[in-house]
Write a protein that holds these residues in place. Structure first.
Motif, PDB file in Angstrom:
ATOM      1  N   GLU A  61      22.405  53.212  14.354  1.00  0.00           N
ATOM      2  CA  GLU A  61      22.337  53.005  12.904  1.00  0.00           C
ATOM      3  C   GLU A  61      21.643  51.691  12.543  1.00  0.00           C
ATOM      4  O   GLU A  61      21.123  51.534  11.451  1.00  0.00           O
ATOM      5  CB  GLU A  61      23.751  52.978  12.301  1.00  0.00           C
ATOM      6  CG  GLU A  61      24.661  54.076  12.775  1.00  0.00           C
ATOM      7  CD  GLU A  61      24.792  55.212  11.774  1.00  0.00           C
ATOM      8  OE1 GLU A  61      23.978  55.255  10.833  1.00  0.00           O
ATOM      9  OE2 GLU A  61      25.705  56.045  11.943  1.00  0.00           O
ATOM     10  N   TYR A  62      21.698  50.736  13.455  1.00  0.00           N
ATOM     11  CA  TYR A  62      21.076  49.434  13.164  1.00  0.00           C
ATOM     12  C   TYR A  62      19.554  49.495  13.196  1.00  0.00           C
ATOM     13  O   TYR A  62      18.896  48.570  12.740  1.00  0.00           O
ATOM     14  CB  TYR A  62      21.512  48.383  14.190  1.00  0.00           C
ATOM     15  CG  TYR A  62      23.001  48.117  14.290  1.00  0.00           C
ATOM     16  CD1 TYR A  62      23.838  48.291  13.198  1.00  0.00           C
ATOM     17  CD2 TYR A  62      23.557  47.655  15.488  1.00  0.00           C
ATOM     18  CE1 TYR A  62      25.195  48.028  13.305  1.00  0.00           C
ATOM     19  CE2 TYR A  62      24.908  47.393  15.601  1.00  0.00           C
ATOM     20  CZ  TYR A  62      25.727  47.587  14.511  1.00  0.00           C
ATOM     21  OH  TYR A  62      27.055  47.327  14.620  1.00  0.00           O
ATOM     22  N   TYR A 118      18.084  41.383  15.183  1.00  0.00           N
ATOM     23  CA  TYR A 118      17.664  41.326  13.778  1.00  0.00           C
ATOM     24  C   TYR A 118      16.848  40.077  13.499  1.00  0.00           C
ATOM     25  O   TYR A 118      15.816  40.112  12.829  1.00  0.00           O
ATOM     26  CB  TYR A 118      18.897  41.319  12.861  1.00  0.00           C
ATOM     27  CG  TYR A 118      19.420  42.689  12.555  1.00  0.00           C
ATOM     28  CD1 TYR A 118      18.582  43.660  12.017  1.00  0.00           C
ATOM     29  CD2 TYR A 118      20.743  43.008  12.773  1.00  0.00           C
ATOM     30  CE1 TYR A 118      19.063  44.917  11.728  1.00  0.00           C
ATOM     31  CE2 TYR A 118      21.236  44.262  12.492  1.00  0.00           C
ATOM     32  CZ  TYR A 118      20.393  45.218  11.965  1.00  0.00           C
ATOM     33  OH  TYR A 118      20.866  46.458  11.684  1.00  0.00           O
ATOM     34  N   PHE A 145      24.964  53.795  22.458  1.00  0.00           N
ATOM     35  CA  PHE A 145      25.968  53.532  21.428  1.00  0.00           C
ATOM     36  C   PHE A 145      25.398  54.009  20.097  1.00  0.00           C
ATOM     37  O   PHE A 145      24.397  53.471  19.614  1.00  0.00           O
ATOM     38  CB  PHE A 145      26.257  52.032  21.322  1.00  0.00           C
ATOM     39  CG  PHE A 145      27.069  51.475  22.454  1.00  0.00           C
ATOM     40  CD1 PHE A 145      28.450  51.463  22.394  1.00  0.00           C
ATOM     41  CD2 PHE A 145      26.442  50.952  23.571  1.00  0.00           C
ATOM     42  CE1 PHE A 145      29.210  50.933  23.435  1.00  0.00           C
ATOM     43  CE2 PHE A 145      27.185  50.428  24.612  1.00  0.00           C
ATOM     44  CZ  PHE A 145      28.573  50.414  24.547  1.00  0.00           C
ATOM     45  N   MET A 146      26.051  54.988  19.502  1.00  0.00           N
ATOM     46  CA  MET A 146      25.451  55.557  18.295  1.00  0.00           C
ATOM     47  C   MET A 146      25.635  54.661  17.067  1.00  0.00           C
ATOM     48  O   MET A 146      24.886  54.772  16.110  1.00  0.00           O
ATOM     49  CB  MET A 146      25.990  56.964  18.040  1.00  0.00           C
ATOM     50  CG  MET A 146      25.442  57.968  19.039  1.00  0.00           C
ATOM     51  SD  MET A 146      23.635  57.956  19.104  1.00  0.00           S
ATOM     52  CE  MET A 146      23.332  57.683  20.834  1.00  0.00           C
ATOM     53  N   ASP A 147      26.615  53.743  17.111  1.00  0.00           N
ATOM     54  CA  ASP A 147      26.675  52.803  15.987  1.00  0.00           C
ATOM     55  C   ASP A 147      25.464  51.877  16.028  1.00  0.00           C
ATOM     56  O   ASP A 147      24.963  51.435  15.005  1.00  0.00           O
ATOM     57  CB  ASP A 147      27.988  52.011  15.995  1.00  0.00           C
ATOM     58  CG  ASP A 147      28.200  51.240  17.279  1.00  0.00           C
ATOM     59  OD1 ASP A 147      27.633  51.631  18.315  1.00  0.00           O
ATOM     60  OD2 ASP A 147      28.928  50.225  17.247  1.00  0.00           O
ATOM     61  N   ARG A 207      27.673  42.882  19.196  1.00  0.00           N
ATOM     62  CA  ARG A 207      27.303  42.486  17.828  1.00  0.00           C
ATOM     63  C   ARG A 207      26.419  41.255  17.851  1.00  0.00           C
ATOM     64  O   ARG A 207      25.476  41.135  17.065  1.00  0.00           O
ATOM     65  CB  ARG A 207      28.560  42.276  17.009  1.00  0.00           C
ATOM     66  CG  ARG A 207      29.215  43.606  16.693  1.00  0.00           C
ATOM     67  CD  ARG A 207      30.519  43.460  15.976  1.00  0.00           C
ATOM     68  NE  ARG A 207      30.922  44.741  15.400  1.00  0.00           N
ATOM     69  CZ  ARG A 207      31.416  45.759  16.091  1.00  0.00           C
ATOM     70  NH1 ARG A 207      31.564  45.659  17.399  1.00  0.00           N
ATOM     71  NH2 ARG A 207      31.744  46.887  15.495  1.00  0.00           N
ATOM     72  N   LEU A 262      22.697  40.813  16.253  1.00  0.00           N
ATOM     73  CA  LEU A 262      22.301  39.781  15.294  1.00  0.00           C
ATOM     74  C   LEU A 262      21.040  39.078  15.771  1.00  0.00           C
ATOM     75  O   LEU A 262      20.135  38.772  14.994  1.00  0.00           O
ATOM     76  CB  LEU A 262      23.440  38.778  15.101  1.00  0.00           C
ATOM     77  CG  LEU A 262      24.651  39.375  14.378  1.00  0.00           C
ATOM     78  CD1 LEU A 262      25.770  38.360  14.280  1.00  0.00           C
ATOM     79  CD2 LEU A 262      24.261  39.870  12.982  1.00  0.00           C
TER      80      LEU A 262
END
Ligand code: ATP
Ligand code: MG
Lengths: 368, 306, 253
Positions: free
Chosen positions: C207-208, C187, C202-204, C180, C184
């Motif tokens: 989504e990002y 981003y 990682f498929m989560d 995570r 961040l």
């Protein structure tokens, strides 16, 4: 540019210092090699097993024999043998040479007549035989000078002995060995420097950075030059102090030539490293490609002048050929830049060529 | 008898205590997962079990035998795959598999069957004759797994087996593990994927060399008493940023295209919507969800790393 | 802090019909796409689909067999030296020096990119804070767990403040909390206008991303926003989308 180079150099030093095992090998291997090769090559020339046939059995003959024994060269293994036993002694390898002192040795000396001492040499090892012959001639001369000063000197010497008055073969071999060992070590040092980064994958990160091949090659050469120079100092000290090889010429020039020669070896190693696919290949190639030509073609054992012509030309591209002349010249003959600039020039050109080729061959991506 | 029993294990590297009093056991035919943050001590524990490292204190019983002094017993009985397993890069995929099959003394006819099964999960069949060195990262990992699976030992120890493996192969790999466990194998595995941890029979959460929780995934998850809400958004990280800075919720974590909110005050969905609206964040869905192991992981980490 | 770079300027990566063959095998087959500044571009696909190969071509590490591509406006065939100044690259396989400490590695690359001592120190402080690397700053890299190595690899890729950042599986082997933090940071970089190219399993994390390309056997089979793809495949999340695409096409051949 400078900062990049500095970073690479610093990083290479970290690699070197973080690996104490390799460092130990790098520092002790040359000394070990000098020691081993030094004795392996010269052992033959010491403690030669000798048989004595003293037919005179006089004071003078005993004095002569004592003088022989006082040298380190002969070791009398069979004293007082009969002349008909000699062949068996040779066959059984109890002796490699035999001296026959004739029964009229003393009387002839006293009458200032020329004395004939027969030297029988087992010539199955021709090099050794030749060497023994020369040595005995020399001894004989000394004896004559002392005991029979007016006598005509019937001997001549090999030119090479001129600079080696005690006939110590170390003088001749140790500088040569230094040349062989330094080239081998320096080529080995860098032979894995680049291919290792390829194998470990660290080259991938370097390749996407703005580092240029020149910077990588130079940056990898310089730290190892320091290491190689340290090596050469150690090995030189060892040669001078242990083997007693003199250093007659300019030390500064010797230092400079050593550095140049080390860089030659390092750049050869780098070239091997840039074109090898695996570390094993690189090390083997560096080992074979340095040791064979250096021993066979450089004049280390066989004088270049007595080689077939094409080998003479070939020997020009063997770095050790030039370095041998330099190091023997400086150490034994005491000559300097005036006499050696051509050899230095050759070395310089060879080095520049090797470095340029490494830079050119350095792959800028992961292909091939 | 439990095939792996770890009693009161300690291991330090210099000043760092990597394993700090660990007790656990792997039961017959269970899949036991070790999870925890990077550097928690998972790999060290695993290396001690397979006798690659010696503990400072404590002991490991492998099938009832202490591993100390029985190195070769352990090595012959365990199927172990280290975190970064190197294959023979210059052998082809098939040659690597054959080599390991022979190494483990697997009869030839069984080898053929196994290979075909393994090709199915790894999708390496079409690349049989490619040298291992020319495979992609994930393909190498799958080949390494396949090599290990060429035999079927009854104790299997795997350190991050699915590192770099794609989701499809991962799920098929776990099918294989499940079927091995069903046949009686006991499996100890570490993973950074919480969806894999959820497939284990039991899981231990390791942190700073200690076990902070050990239970079945369901029981571990039931530790979370607070309600968890999933809020979906087009800009999940902005949502996360706003909400976590506001300090209005006990927990707020990024999860894919949304965040998980911990509603410790049991405020209820309407209140949460109001709070979100006052923060002027955009979201398009909000619903109460059952927490998962990843929520547990994040919660434990938050509680313990202050 | 940082000066904000031009947002959404023209495309920073343009790829047209890019192809890479190894011998007779086509690893990347005629792919085309454009990525603009400030975009997080996810590069998904099963193992061996060709992601790393494609990224390597864009970083000047592999020569394309055919097709066109420019990165930061520079041609991958001829101007790779210029590309290198504009990109950060984190390779899939850890590629920093194991026998150097974390700090030494970072300082080395700082020097390589021509940063001054002061800049190196500032950047190091910032990244080590962010990625929580301080405890291990002076540890030899080889003694670090995988997750930490990944963090330090990420920091070296970002040291010289590149405009385009290629991250090949940056979060593999990284624990859920650190992942995570990675994101961040990603981003934040995108907000500064940087282009982020990222692969992940990682498929989560998929989504990002702003946009996703999903590769199969060297081809890009889908290229769109995660939301659009989920709708198209009538899927709950990207995990389902991925399974449908990869399982669907490959099946048995
Ligand atoms: N040097 C090479 N020689 C031959 N084939 C290669 C080479 N490098 C890669 N390949 C092949 O190209 C294909 C694509 O590899 P690539 O590394 O790009 O995959 P990837 O999508 O990154 O996979 P992963 O998710 O496993 O990292 C694979 O089939 C691989 O075996
Ligand atoms: Mg890849």
């Amino acid at each position: 540019m400078n900062l990049i180079l500095l970073s690479i150099i610093k990083k290479e030093f970290h690699h070197i210092l973080r690996d104490p095992q390799t460092l130990t090998i790098i520092i002790f291997m040359p000394v070990m090699m000098l020691f081993l090769f030094g004795y392996a090559i010269t052992l033959e020339m010491k403690q030669i097993e000798t048989a004595i046939i003293d037919e005179a059995k006089s004071n003078e003959s005993r004095a002569f024999i004592e003088q022989l024994m006082a040298t380190d060269f002969f070791r009398i293994t069979s004293a007082d043998v009969k002349s008909n036993q000699i062949e068996t002694i040779f066959k059984e390898r109890k002796a490699r040479c035999a001296l026959i002192i004739p029964y009229d040795f003393s009387s002839a000396l006293q009458r200032n007549k020329k004395v004939k001492i027969q030297l029988l040499v087992d010539a199955s090892d021709p090099n050794a035989a030749n060497f023994i012959n020369n040595y005995v001639n020399q001894l004989n001369l000394k004896f004559n000078l002392k005991n029979n000063a007016d006598v005509f000197i019937p001997f001549s010497f090999e030119p090479v002995m001129l600079y080696n008055p005690d006939l110590k073969s170390y003088y001749f071999f140790v500088p040569g060995l230094i040349a062989v060992i330094l080239l081998l070590i320096s080529a080995l040092l860098t032979s894995i420097a680049i291919v290792r980064e390829k194998e470990r994958g660290t080259m991938e990160q370097i390749l996407v950075s703005p580092v240029s091949p020149i910077q990588i090659i130079i940056g990898k050469t310089l730290p190892y030059t320091a290491l190689g120079f340290l090596d050469s100092i150690i090995i030189l000290l060892f040669g001078c102090l242990w083997f007693g090889v003199p250093l007659n010429g300019p030390v500064l020039l010797l230092g400079f030539s050593l550095i140049l020669y080390i860089i030659t070896g390092l750049s050869f190693g780098l070239l091997v490293s840039t074109i090898s696919k695996t570390q094993q290949v690189a090390m083997l190639a560096a080992l074979l490609a340095t040791i064979l030509p250096t021993i066979m073609l450089s004049g280390f054992i066989f004088p270049v002048a007595s080689m077939p012509l094409i080998f003479q030309y070939l020997s020009l591209i063997v770095p050790a050929t030039h370095f041998l002349e330099i190091i023997r010249g400086i150490m034994l003959k005491g000559i300097g830049l005036k006499e050696l600039y051509i050899q230095l020039g050759y070395l310089f050109i060879l080095t520049a060529f090797l470095i340029a080729l490494s830079i050119k061959k350095f792959s800028r991506n992961l292909e091939g | 008898m439990n095939p792996i029993i770890i009693e009161n294990l300690y291991k330090t590297y210099g000043k760092v205590t990597a394993v700090n009093g660990v007790n656990l056991e792997v039961r017959p035919s269970e899949i036991f997962g070790l999870i925890g943050p990077d550097g928690a001590g998972k790999t060290t524990i695993i290396r001690i079990i397979v006798s690659l490292l010696n503990p400072d204190r404590g002991q490991v019983l492998f099938k009832g035998t202490p591993i100390a002094g029985n190195m070769s017993f352990v090595r012959t009985q365990v199927g172990y795959m280290p975190q970064r397993f190197s294959l023979y890069q210059d052998l082809t995929v098939e040659e690597n598999l054959d080599f390991f099959g022979d190494l483990f003394n697997v009869p030839k006819n069984i080898q053929v069957n196994r290979k075909n099964n393994l090709y199915e999960f790894s999708r390496l069949g079409p690349f049989k004759s490619r040298r291992a060195g020319a495979l992609s990262g994930g393909m190498k990992q799958k080949l390494a797994l396949s090599c290990m699976l060429m035999h079927e030992p009854d104790v299997i120890v795997l350190d991050e087996p699915t590192f770099g493996v794609d989701p499809v192969s991962r799920s098929e790999f776990w099918e294989i593990l499940k079927s091995l466990a069903k046949k009686g194998a006991s499996i100890l595995v570490t993973t950074a994927y919480m969806d894999e941890a959820a497939l284990c029979d039991r899981v231990a959460f390791i942190f700073n060399g200690r076990i902070l929780g050990m239970d079945s995934p369901d029981k571990l998850v039931s530790q979370i008493r607070d309600s968890i809400y999933l809020v979906n958004s087009d800009a999940p990280h902005l949502l996360f940023d706003r909400v976590s800075k506001s300090g209005k919720f006990k927990g707020c974590e990024l999860f894919g295209d949304g965040v998980h909110l911990t509603d410790s005050d049991e405020a209820g969905i309407e209140t949460i919507k109001d709070i979100l609206n006052t923060m002027a964040v955009s979201y398009h869905k909000i619903k109460k969800i059952d927490p998962g192991l990843e929520d547990v992981f994040l919660k434990l980490m938050n509680e313990n790393s202050l | 802090m940082e000066t904000v770079k031009i947002k959404n300027n023209s495309h920073s990566v343009i790829v047209e019909a890019l192809t890479k063959k190894f011998g007779g095998f086509t690893a990347v087959n005629n792919i085309s796409f454009r990525v603009s500044g400030g975009e997080i571009f996810g590069f998904l696909g099963a193992n061996g689909a060709g992601k790393t190969t494609a990224i390597r071509m864009l970083c000047g590490l592999l020569m394309p067999t055919s097709g066109q591509a420019t990165v930061a406006g520079f041609d991958v065939y001829t101007e790779y030296e210029k590309i290198k100044m504009n990109i950060g690259y984190m390779s899939q396989k850890f590629s920093l020096y194991e026998d150097l400490t974390v700090r030494e590695n970072i300082e080395f690359y700082g020097g390589v990119y021509g940063l001054s001592r002061k800049e190196i120190r500032e950047k190091t402080d910032y990244l080590m804070d962010y990625l929580k690397l301080w405890d291990h700053a002076d540890d030899l890299t080889k003694s670090l767990p995988l997750g930490w190595k990944q963090r330090m690899a990420l920091s070296t890729a970002l040291l010289h403040d590149p405009d385009i950042i290629f991250l090949d599986e940056p979060t593999s082997g990284v624990d859920p909390v650190s992942r995570r933090n990675f994101w961040l940071l990603i981003y934040e970089l995108a907000e500064q206008g940087k282009t982020i190219f990222v692969t992940t399993h990682f498929m989560d994390e998929a989504e990002y991303c702003h946009r996703l390309s999903i590769m199969r056997d060297g081809l890009i089979v889908e290229l769109d926003k995660p939301g659009v793809l989920k709708k198209k495949y009538n899927a709950e999340n990207m995990q389902d989308v991925f399974m449908k695409i990869v399982r669907g096409g490959k099946g048995q051949d």
